[in-house]
Scaffold this motif. Structure first.
Motif, short mmCIF file in Angstrom:
data_model
loop_
_atom_site.label_atom_id
_atom_site.label_comp_id
_atom_site.label_asym_id
_atom_site.label_seq_id
_atom_site.Cartn_x
_atom_site.Cartn_y
_atom_site.Cartn_z
N CYS A 78 0.86 -1.18 0.00
CA CYS A 78 0.00 0.00 0.00
C CYS A 78 0.90 1.23 0.00
O CYS A 78 1.83 1.31 0.81
CB CYS A 78 -0.91 -0.01 1.23
SG CYS A 78 -1.88 1.50 1.43
N GLU A 80 0.78 5.45 0.18
CA GLU A 80 0.01 6.67 0.38
C GLU A 80 0.80 7.84 -0.18
O GLU A 80 1.92 8.12 0.28
CB GLU A 80 -0.31 6.89 1.86
CG GLU A 80 -1.18 8.11 2.06
CD GLU A 80 -1.58 8.38 3.50
OE1 GLU A 80 -2.34 9.35 3.69
OE2 GLU A 80 -1.14 7.66 4.41
N GLY A 89 -2.42 5.77 5.96
CA GLY A 89 -1.53 4.62 5.83
C GLY A 89 -1.36 3.87 7.14
O GLY A 89 -1.32 2.63 7.16
N VAL A 92 -4.44 1.78 7.76
CA VAL A 92 -4.39 0.57 6.92
C VAL A 92 -3.43 -0.45 7.52
O VAL A 92 -3.74 -1.63 7.61
CB VAL A 92 -3.99 0.94 5.47
CG1 VAL A 92 -3.60 -0.30 4.68
CG2 VAL A 92 -5.12 1.68 4.78
N PHE A 100 -1.25 -6.46 4.44
CA PHE A 100 -0.21 -5.86 3.59
C PHE A 100 1.16 -6.21 4.14
O PHE A 100 1.36 -6.23 5.35
CB PHE A 100 -0.38 -4.34 3.52
CG PHE A 100 -1.57 -3.92 2.72
CD1 PHE A 100 -1.53 -3.93 1.34
CD2 PHE A 100 -2.74 -3.54 3.35
CE1 PHE A 100 -2.64 -3.56 0.59
CE2 PHE A 100 -3.86 -3.17 2.62
CZ PHE A 100 -3.81 -3.18 1.23
N VAL A 103 3.58 -0.89 3.93
CA VAL A 103 2.84 0.35 3.71
C VAL A 103 3.89 1.46 3.64
O VAL A 103 4.73 1.58 4.53
CB VAL A 103 1.82 0.64 4.84
CG1 VAL A 103 1.14 1.98 4.63
CG2 VAL A 103 0.78 -0.49 4.93
N ALA A 148 2.07 -1.28 -6.60
CA ALA A 148 1.27 -1.17 -5.38
C ALA A 148 -0.09 -1.81 -5.64
O ALA A 148 -0.67 -1.63 -6.70
CB ALA A 148 1.09 0.29 -5.00
N LEU A 150 -2.59 -1.16 -3.54
CA LEU A 150 -3.52 -0.13 -3.08
C LEU A 150 -2.78 1.18 -3.00
O LEU A 150 -1.72 1.28 -2.40
CB LEU A 150 -4.09 -0.51 -1.71
CG LEU A 150 -5.12 0.46 -1.10
CD1 LEU A 150 -6.37 0.55 -1.98
CD2 LEU A 150 -5.50 0.02 0.30
#
Length: 154
Positions: A78, A80, A89, A92, A100, A103, A148, A150
């Motif tokens: 992920c 951001e 982030g 998440v 994940f 991040v 990525a 997300l």
């Protein structure tokens, strides 16, 4: 683009970095987070990622809800973009429904990235993914990330 433009942009953020910060509690889903940020209810002329903007709060809640319902990818990486203090982030990375591996919180301002690193440390005991910051200008590739699963941006 004028050669002086990047310097002028950097100067604007110097003033925001000097602004007083405090740990503020934000609730995202069932979790509460202490986030170091500019704790002013009216940010005025701030252009800073050191303030948690309402869009970041709304996106964090929405993304966690979607992760919990299985409507968003929950594995991989992920990223951001323009993470500021890192609320989205971090939410998440702490979400029990997500798995994940990494991040990445990106921002172009080094002072904001330092604040995000401090916020990662504040949540360290409950992070479910490796979380790191990266200073990144728009258009640059995030190091170590091929793709990525997300992407967040608020």
């Amino acid at each position: 683009m004028d050669d002086d433009e990047p310097d002028l942009q950097a100067m604007g953020f110097l003033f925001d970095a000097a602004a007083s910060k405090a740990e503020v509690r934000f609730t995202v889903g069932d979790q509460a987070f202490s986030i170091l940020c500019i704790a002013d209810d009216d940010p005025g002329a701030l252009q800073s990622g050191q303030y948690v903007w309402p869009a970041a709060q709304a996106l964090a809640s929405y993304v966690v809800e979607q992760l919990e319902s299985g409507k968003l990818p929950r594995e991989g990486v992920c990223v951001e973009l323009g993470a500021g203090c890192g609320l989205c982030g971090i939410a998440v990375a702490c979400c029990p429904a997500a798995a994940f591996q990494q991040v990445v919180l990106t921002d172009h301002d080094p002072g904001t990235s330092a604040t995000a690193r401090r916020n990662i440390e504040l949540q360290e005991d409950r992070l479910r993914a490796e979380v790191r910051t990266e200073q990144l200008q728009w258009g640059e590739k995030c190091s170590g990330v091929e793709m990525a699963s997300l992407m967040l941006g608020s």
